[in-house]
Design an enzyme around this catalytic site. Structure first.
Site, PDB file in Angstrom:
ATOM      1  N   GLY A   1      13.703  -5.124 -23.146  1.00 11.31           N
ATOM      2  CA  GLY A   1      13.752  -5.818 -21.865  1.00 11.31           C
ATOM      3  C   GLY A   1      14.819  -5.318 -20.934  1.00 11.31           C
ATOM      4  CD  GLN A   2      17.828  -4.381 -23.799  1.00 10.20           C
ATOM      5  OE1 GLN A   2      16.721  -3.844 -23.804  1.00 10.20           O
ATOM      6  NE2 GLN A   2      18.431  -4.777 -24.891  1.00 10.20           N
ATOM      7  CE  LYS A   3      17.883   2.834 -21.480  1.00  7.35           C
ATOM      8  NZ  LYS A   3      17.565   4.183 -21.935  1.00  7.35           N
TER       9      LYS A   3
END
Lengths: 185, 1310
Positions: free
Chosen positions: A69-71
């Site tokens: 989910g971060q990138k």
């Protein structure tokens, strides 16, 4: 007869479905994947990339993609020859209000993508085990699910930690995809 | 029996309502809106409309017919074809769509017997749906009631056998195939039974009729054969027909197939295709117990057919034979899934979540095959052999079918047997490989068949995917696959193997899916590197994308196995090298691959592949791309490039293979340039901006790298520069020289010292110069351009204005001034660019590389001379500033002489074009200070004159208006030169001198640009227009008398709804430019330009230029207003127009026909009549117009011109009013005179013209001739004007009498 056409044919013949698990970071995507894959969920660190797991369900072969989910996540599913059949959008039901707004915006943007046209959408209102969790009705309202006209959708409350109602949600998404894509077999 | 029953059962299941796609609503509402099929309501509307229209009785109105044909042919198929790629989106609506079309059809077929015209529209629609979604899916939604059987069959039988109805027949056959699956006994619905009883068995039963129909359509050339095969299969596998009808049908098939085979007639191919297709479907769906006994007959059949002449020439037949063989093989073996196969722990979602049975065993090999003691029939061996042979086939469809067969059959065999198959498949890779070439460890693939490798890859992937390739085989197979990933075989001037590389990616993809990550770990490093090379550097986009997808699958499957490092840097790479970024080849190589080279694990593989494979690629574009990539990669890993890449490239620079030496020289140049830039500490900067350090190489490098590279050109074999391919070689060597010069290449004595000092320079420079000079003389312009660039760099290298060791500019200039080498170069430029009738052979310091042909032809042949002239003219403008400072005036003089050369230079348009650009180049190169210092005023004026002469160059040769190249080069000069000279002026004034650039020059330039910006050739108009806008926007440049009108023009060019004015669009240009006619200073030039366009040929040009012109003229006031005399009047306009006829001949000759045509336009639009009607005062203007036109065609031999003039005379003769009488009379006289013109066409035209003029003029004028009109008509219309002119004199005299005109005396005498 290139890889592209081979993959397309195989997918139909082998009754395969491609399902992406997406959502903001820390929503519990990997925990859900591990839980339905029968793995230990006690230790989860942020997903740096993605995992693909293959599972059987009701006679279908599910290729489940858990994308970090971060990138920027776009290249993972844009990069593929195959059609994506289902999206599992995981929401942290106890998240801060501003993050819920992010969540709504991201989901809306995602549904605009051409490569995801027609995919079935399942929303997991996760972390129901937390006392501050919103109900799925509240989440549906925040995410303005009622406005979605382009995809079949369904919301299910769940807890990846306890495994509660995960199966119910997966039953729905597999059933809906099967009705759309494999309705004749 | 069992499978038959299940067939019936499935039929029964279909009769139940199809699954409802709506979602069951639980507590909270589910969203279940329409998916992406946007046009649903439109489509349904159209279908209903078509249904109503086709079924309604009576004639259709044209409007209805239009709707019908639009809907059925264009609109509907178009909508559906949009979904070809994603047909799943149609699925939720398919049922409704199919019903909308099928219900009206059904009703129609039930009610009417015989063919119903118009139904085909709906059948077509169903066919399009089948095409997009697949027939299996679509057919199920058709109705399947038993009572429909006979009407449907009847419809099929009555459909005419014309080609247009093939979709109708195809759909009907498919429809029947569904209906015959009815669970009721067919005998009960067979109404023909009754008939048969009555007419003593003459008629066939229903089943027999269907079989007969099916057989008949099997031989069809269109798609009907597929429908027929499906119908026959469904019909003959029914419980009530299978026993009685299947075997006879199979016998028929075999008989017919053998007959076709033995006759081997091309036209029977279609029947054979149909039979094989039908057999394939039958052996797939038929009951095994009934088919088993027939196998003994079918196997020999497929063997026999495989060897027949039809099969060898027809790949579709071969594919069907392979497919049939596979089905036979599957029929022999009991259907089962090998227990021994490898399974990567398949998990059940439900089990994991605590519902259902326990978790399936994780990973590993399945149980022993205890029950695999069934006997394996002997024939299996033979069948497998056929499959393996199919893998080698030259056609993809056959190989793919064989690969699937190998997989399916292996799955039903015991392990030992299957292992043998795997071994045979892998052995295919080894077929025809040669022992490794010396120094290499990989097998030599020069002799292998690409088809075999492709087939083997497909089979390996199939086996792996099905778990039939046991993990222990991986070690044997991976080395082959990694070779397949880069498989590329030279075949003449291109190479093949993209399909093998694609299949290699498929294998990788299926490996990643099939095996436990732990098993793949030993191989992942090899495979992932190869995949990255393939994903970024492959020539073909589909291979790059396939490799990127396979790599992603690997990262997703293996990276998640706990350790994220399984695929090195996998996650980052997946984001960089994605489906889209590898889509464009240039950016995939120069951006994606270069950024991936930053990851240590992949760097070596990427650089090595580019240096070894891509620099010698057969495609020139790839070699160029490779050299550009190496430039960038040198910045990433200089040490590797210097130590591992360069030593390998240097010996290839003079390889005997053209492709190899071209790629090597380009790459060497780029690498050395990067190397020098890195050592000078200014990576990736333009060379001109940086400070050079004196010594940027090490002693060690000087020995190992610098010297060999320096020596490449001095020792280059002459044959490689003269023979076939020399152009490409010269391009690459010149590029090398340019790069090495820009790199400030190590040399001992590069700069010559003055006469009083030791005169010396490095010997290699002579070869470099010699190569550049001789290449400039090449006949190919693209070669010359590269050589000119090399000359630019090399001259800057030899005679720079700054040097790290020498900072005094004047010393460097003095050195250059005394340089014999430089003098020789400039002498050559001047000599070569000049046109000399018989040039004396020149001797030069360097002539080593002058090609032998050029040496032989030094005889002053014009044709030969012009190539060197073009080349040197091109290079003259590009030499270094130091050279220009020293010898600029000489160079300019010879360039000016070339541009203005009337004799000799006249035919060489390219030479003059290059010279014009070079003049600009010299001035730009000198810069303000240089011009002030070096250029005398006279030379400046001559340069400007040369540009103006160039602007008027309308030379024509067999290629058309070649002068336009020179004019364009001149246009481009002004936006550059005018601001430059304005700055020079300021510098001059500061020094107390008179400025060079006077406003008259700028004004003249603008006027010529203005004229050419409305001329007829689109491209020229555009460059003139663009230059014009640029010049008008130069605020500092004084335009003299035009300065006051400058803003008017700018506004006219700018005001546009769409922003920029598109000079190519005539509809945009003319309406705006015509407005500028109102400006006195612009009018004259603009009119000359407009005349050419209005009198032009191309339709859109004439339309817009004429209409804008006419509109402008008609809007003009008749007379100048007293209040505002500056306002343009029609009378002034007409006068100015007449004045154009007296332009100097170099302008007028080109435009005179157009001028006459435009005169006719002015008469036609009523402008002339308006002037005449106004007052007698202006009649002389019109009179003048008549006179100039008459003068223009006096003794003219150009028929086109005379005919144009006749049109003008007709117009003038038809003028009305007393004032116009004299002109009318003159025009009539001219027309009568032309009745005996030398050319029959002119005589005819003037007789017609007289008639037109007399019948169209005003009533008063007609009254004049009223009594004679009959006589006049008689002469004009009945005379044969094609007879000899002398015989026509009497008629002419009659006409003169009737019309009361006096013929010129000289003519009457004759």
């Amino acid at each position: 007869m290139g890889l592209l056409s081979i993959l397309r044919k195989l997918k139909a013949r082998e009754k395969e479905m491609r399902i992406l698990i997406l959502g903001l970071d820390n929503a519990g995507k990997t925990t859900i994947l591990k839980c339905i894959n029968g793995e230990d969920t006690s230790e989860i660190s942020p997903t740096l990339g993605f995992n693909i797991k293959t599972l059987e369900h009701n006679g279908f072969k599910l290729n489940i993609w858990d994308v970090g989910g971060q990138k920027s996540i776009r290249s993972y599913w844009r990069n593929y020859f195959e059609q994506t059949d289902g999206l599992v959008w995981v929401v942290d039901s106890a998240d801060r209000p501003d993050r819920m707004e992010d969540c709504r915006r991201e989901l809306a943007a995602l549904l605009q993508e051409e490569r995801l046209a027609g995919a079935t959408l399942l929303i997991f209102a996760n972390k129901q085990d937390l006392p501050s969790a919103r109900t799925k009705e509240q989440i549906a309202e925040i995410l303005k699910l009622a406005d979605i006209q382009t995809h079949h959708w369904h919301i299910e409350s769940c807890s990846a930690v306890t495994g509660d109602r995960l199966l119910k949600g997966m039953d729905w998404i597999v059933g809906d995809i099967a009705d759309r894509v494999f309705m004749l077999d | 029996m069992l499978s038959n029953a299940s067939n019936v059962k499935s039929t029964a299941k279909q009769m139940a309502p199809p699954p409802v796609t709506e979602v069951v609503v639980d507590e909270l509402g589910d969203g279940c809106a329409a998916s992406f099929f946007e046009e649903k309501s439109e489509v349904l509307g159209l279908i209903n409309r078509i249904a109503t229209l086709t079924l309604q009785p009576g004639e259709l109105t044209p409007e209805e017919k239009r709707i019908l044909s639009e809907g059925r042919w264009s609109r509907l198929p178009l909508i559906f074809e949009r979904y070809q790629e994603q047909p799943g989106l149609l699925d939720p609506h398919l049922e409704e769509l199919v019903h909308a079309a099928a219900e009206p059809l059904r009703t129609a077929m039930d009610n009417v017997t015989g063919h119903i015209d118009g139904l085909d529209a709906l059948f077509n629609l169903l066919y399009v749906l089948c095409k997009v979604r697949g027939y299996k899916t679509v057919v199920r939604f058709l109705t399947h009631e038993a009572k429909d059987l006979e009407p449907t069959l009847a419809q099929l039988r009555s459909t005419p056998a014309t080609p247009q109805y093939w979709p109708t027949r195809y759909i009907l056959l498919l429809w029947l195939s569904l209906i015959v699956m009815t669970p009721f006994d067919l005998a009960t619905i067979d109404s023909s039974l009754d008939i048969r009883v009555q007419s003593s068995g003459q008629q066939l039963g229903l089943v027999d009729t269907l079989v007969m129909q099916g057989k008949q359509f099997l031989s069809s050339t269109g798609k009907e054969y597929e429908g027929a095969a499906i119908l026959l299969t469904r019909l003959l596998t029914r419980r009530d027909t299978v026993e009685t009808h299947l075997t006879p049908f199979l016998n028929w098939c075999i008989e017919e197939a053998l007959r076709v085979h033995s006759e081997a007639l091309p036209m029977n191919v279609f029947l054979l295709r149909g039979i094989l297709y039908a057999l394939c479907t039958l052996y797939k769906l038929g009951p095994r117990h009934l088919l088993l006994p027939t196998l003994s007959k079918i196997i020999p059949l497929s063997n026999t057919l495989a060897e027949g002449s039809i099969a060898t020439t027809n790949s579709l037949i071969r594919k069907l034979i392979v497919k049939l063989t596979q089905r036979i093989g599957l029929c022999f073996l009991k259907p089962k899934l090998a227990k021994w196969r490898y399974q990567r722990g398949s998990r059940s979602l439900a089990a994991n979540l605590g519902r259902g049975p326990a978790i399936v065993a994780q990973g590993g090999i399945g149980g022993d095959d205890m029950d695999d003691d069934d006997e394996i029939p002997e024939e299996t061996e033979e069948i497998i052999q056929m499959m393996l042979n199919g893998l080698r086939d030259k056609d993809t469809i056959v190989r793919w079918s064989a690969a699937k067969g190998v997989g399916r059959i292996s799955a039903r065999l015991p392990q030992e047997f299957a292992t043998e198959i795997v071994a045979s498949v892998i052995a295919l890779f080894d077929e025809d490989t040669l022992p490794p070439v010396a120094g290499s460890t990989t097998p030599n693939l020069a002799a292998v068949s690409d088809s075999t490798w492709h087939g083997a890859c497909l089979a390996v992937a199939e086996l792996a995917r099905r778990g039939l390739l046991m993990p222990e085989w991986l070690e044997k197979v991976v080395p082959w696959i990694s070779l397949a990933l880069l498989f590329d075989m030279k075949r003449g001037s291109h190479s093949i193997g993209a399909h093998v590389r694609d299949a290699g990616n498929y294998v990788c993809w299926s490996f990643f899916r099939a095996y436990d990550p732990a098993l793949l770990l030993p191989h992942i490093s090899t495979l992932s590197k190869r995949l990255i090379v393939s994903a970024t550097l492959d020539r073909e986009v589909n291979v790059r994308r396939a490799a990127s997808a396979a790599f992603q699958e690997g990262v997703g499957r293996l990276g998640g196995s706990g350790e994220f490092g399984a695929v090195p840097n996998g996650i980052d790479i997946v984001t960089i090298a994605d489906y889209f970024s590898v889509g464009n080849r240039v950016s995939s190589v120069l951006e994606v691959a270069v950024s991936l080279a930053n990851y240590g694990d992949y760097r070596t593989d990427i650089i090595t592949h580019i240096a070894q494979v891509m620099t010698s690629h057969w495609d020139k574009a790839i070699r160029i791309l490779a050299s550009q990539a190496l430039y960038k990669l040198t910045f990433i890993d200089l040490d590797f490039v210097l130590n591992s890449v360069l030593p390998d490239l240097i010996p290839r620079a003079n390889s005997f293979d053209l492709v190899v030496r071209h790629g090597a020289c380009l790459a060497l140049g780029e690498i050395c340039l990067a190397w020098s830039q890195i050592r000078n500490g200014s990576p990736r900067q333009d060379i001109s901006d940086k400070e050079l350090t004196p010594i940027w190489w090490t002693k060690d490098e000087e020995e190992k790298i610098v010297k060999p590279i320096t020596n490449i050109i001095p020792t280059y074999p002459q044959t490689l520069l003269d023979t076939f391919g020399s152009d490409l070689t010269r391009i690459s060597l010149c590029h090398l020289i340019a790069c090495l010069s820009d790199a400030n290449w190590p040399s001992q004595y590069r700069v010559e010292y003055g006469i009083n000092q030791t005169v010396t320079y490095d010997p290699f420079l002579v070869s470099w110069w010699s190569l550049v000079h001789s290449t400039l003389e090449n006949r190919d312009e693209s070669v010359q351009i590269v050589a000119a660039k090399a000359m630019a760099s090399l001259s800057n290298y030899c005679w720079p204005l700054t040097l790290p060791t020498q900072t005094n500019t004047q010393t460097l200039i003095d050195t250059a001034r005394n340089s014999a080498l430089l003098k020789d170069m400039v002498d050559t430029i001047c000599a070569k660019t000049k046109f000399v009738k018989n040039p004396a052979p020149t001797t030069r310091i360097y002539d080593r590389f002058a090609s032998t042909t050029a040496k032989a032809q030094q005889g002053g042949n014009q044709m030969v001379d012009r190539f060197p002239r073009r080349g040197y003219a091109l290079a003259a403008g590009m030499v270094s500033k130091c050279v220009k400072v020293v010898h600029g005036t000489r160079i300019l003089e010879s360039l000016i002489a070339l541009v203005t050369a009337v004799e000799g230079g006249g035919e060489d348009a390219e030479g003059r074009r290059n010279a014009v650009s070079a003049i600009v180049g010299v001035y730009v190169g000198l810069g303000v200070d240089g011009i002030c210092e070096v250029i005398p005023r006279t030379l400046f004026t001559e340069s400007m004159d040369a540009l103006f002469i160039g602007m008027e160059d309308y030379s024509i040769d067999s290629r058309g208006d070649v002068g336009s190249w020179i004019r364009e080069a001149c246009f481009k000069a002004w936006p550059v030169l005018l601001p430059l000279f304005t700055s020079v002026n300021m510098a001059m004034v500061a020094q107390g001198k008179d400025p060079y650039l006077v406003p008259e020059i700028s004004a003249r330039a603008v006027k010529v640009l203005l004229r050419q910006s409305v001329e007829k050739i689109d491209r020229v108009r555009e460059s003139a227009g663009v230059a014009l806008s640029q010049v008008l926007n130069l605020k500092d440049v004084n335009l003299g008398i035009l300065d006051s009108s400058r803003n008017l023009a700018r506004i006219a060019l700018q005001e546009s709804e769409s922003g920029e004015l598109n000079w190519l669009n005539t509809a945009d240009v003319y309406p705006r430019m015509v407005k500028l006619l109102a400006v006195d200073e612009f009018r004259d030039d603009l009119m000359v330009g407009l005349v050419v366009s209005v009198g032009g040929i191309s339709e859109s040009l004439v339309r817009y230029s004429t209409s804008s012109f006419v509109e402008f003229v008609n809007a003009l006031p008749l007379k100048s207003q007293l209040s505002d005399t500056s306002l343009l009047s029609l009378q002034t306009m007409l006068k100015d127009f007449t004045a154009l006829f007296s332009k100097p001949s170099y302008i007028k000759d080109r435009i005179s026909v157009s001028l006459i045509e435009v005169t006719d336009v002015l008469i036609g639009c009523g402008a002339v009549a308006r002037v005449v009607a106004d007052s007698d005062e202006w009649i002389s203007t019109v009179g003048n117009l008549f006179d100039v036109v008459k003068k223009e065609v006096f003794k003219c031999k150009d028929v086109k011109k005379v005919l144009a003039a006749i049109k003008v005379f007709i117009g003038l003769a038809a003028l009305s009013g007393v004032a116009a009488k004299s002109i009318r009379q003159k025009a009539l006289t001219q027309l009568v005179v032309y009745l005996t013109h030398t050319y029959p066409r002119v005589r005819r035209a003037s007789s017609e013209g007289l008639y037109i003029a007399l019948t169209t003029c005003g009533e008063e004028e007609q009254a004049e001739f009223e009594e004679k009109m009959e006589l006049i008509e008689d002469v004009l219309l009945t005379t044969d004007w094609d007879q000899p002119a002398t015989d026509l004199k009497e008629y002419r005299a009659k006409m003169a009498e009737y019309l009361n005109v006096k013929l010129p005396a000289v003519l009457t005498k004759a």
